[in-house]
Design an enzyme around this catalytic site. Structure first.
Site, mmCIF file in Angstrom:
data_model
loop_
_atom_site.group_PDB
_atom_site.id
_atom_site.type_symbol
_atom_site.label_atom_id
_atom_site.label_comp_id
_atom_site.label_asym_id
_atom_site.label_seq_id
_atom_site.Cartn_x
_atom_site.Cartn_y
_atom_site.Cartn_z
ATOM 1 N N ASP A 183 5.085 68.742 -77.427
ATOM 2 C CA ASP A 183 3.703 68.649 -76.730
ATOM 3 C C ASP A 183 3.663 69.719 -75.837
ATOM 4 O OD1 ASP A 183 3.717 66.200 -77.965
ATOM 5 O OD2 ASP A 183 4.473 65.079 -76.053
ATOM 6 N N GLU B 126 -3.938 57.588 -83.175
ATOM 7 C CA GLU B 126 -2.493 57.657 -82.579
ATOM 8 C C GLU B 126 -2.238 57.238 -81.156
ATOM 9 O OE1 GLU B 126 -1.342 61.438 -83.547
ATOM 10 O OE2 GLU B 126 -2.329 61.877 -85.401
#
Length: 265
Positions: free
Chosen positions: A60, A49
């Protein structure tokens, strides 16, 4: 270009889970991202990814935020992401882009899907795009021949899991816990139940991410999931390395440990 279907079929034939690694484009440098991802493939990652750096990364944790910040300081743009995908796809690994929706929307859905396919990418993971708003992106992706991966979480209802799974192609991303990304001392206890619940709604592979950072944790997840996704642990090795050569060595070392883990199911 290796398809996701081929990746999971190969893993099944070897009685193991697939290993999925994440790195943002432009980190530690634009060229270094390709070198690090290629090292991960050489050492055992089946899928890569490539993260598209974004200034407001809601999902995140601090480790990925640090890497993304450095990437943005390096001047990484969508064109650089596509070049990174192209470089990594040449290794033979199935290569996806993980991105928030806004950059795709600003770039143009049809253009993004077309350019990603042209770079050798096989699909995207869009953590903040809801099924209700995903119609244009699913249409653009189908037209370009790339996969669409969406997320389910431990808090997802049965109805919601079904709706999300219906939007997925390639695989379903099962977040192991509520919260942001980051390696942890243990994988969320709800992950195995979430995989079972998701499989009741789809025949697609189900991959687990968030919290995996060691070979033992990879083995734990591989016992019930089709794929094990690791991101922050790779980034941490690069952040802690004194130079690029040491970073590549550390990434290879961790990949080998994780690759052995997914084979211990």
């Amino acid at each position: 270009m290796t398809s996701l279907a081929a990746v999971f079929e190969k893993a099944r034939s070897e009685d193991r889970a697939a290993l999925v690694g994440y790195l943002p484009a432009g980190f530690p440098t634009k060229e270094g991202a390709v070198a690090a991802a290629s090292a991960m493939v050489d050492a055992g990652c089946d899928v890569i990814e490539i993260g598209l750096p974004y200034s407001d990364p809601l999902m995140d944790g601090p480790t990925i935020q640090d890497a993304v910040h450095r990437s943005l300081l390096n001047g990484t743009r969508i064109a650089d992401v596509m070049r990174t995908v192209e470089g990594v796809a040449k290794t033979g690994a199935a290569t996806l882009v993980m991105t928030y929706w806004n950059p795709i929307d600003q770039y143009g859905a049809d253009r993004f899907a077309r350019d990603l396919a042209g770079a050798g990418g096989v699909g995207t993971i869009t953590p903040d795009l809801t099924p209700e708003e995903a119609g244009p992106w699913r249409e653009a992706s189908a037209g370009a021949g790339i996969e669409t991966v969406f997320l389910v979480a431990p808090s997802s209802t049965e109805e919601r899991i079904g709706i999300v799974a219906d939007c997925c192609t390639g695989f379903v991303y099962a977040a192991s816990l509520m919260g942001v990304t980051g390696a942890r001392s243990s994988v969320g206890v709800a992950a195995e139940d979430l995989v079972k619940r998701t499989r009741a709604h789809t025949s697609l592979p189900v991959c687990v991410g968030l919290g995996v950072g060691t070979g033992d944790q990879a083995a734990e997840v591989a016992a019930y999931a089709d794929g094990v996704i690791v991101g922050s642990a790779f980034i941490r090795r690069l952040l802690d390395a004194p130079d690029e050569a040491a970073g590549l060595f550390a990434v290879r070392e961790l990949t080998a440990e994780l690759a052995a883990g997914v084979r211990r199911r």
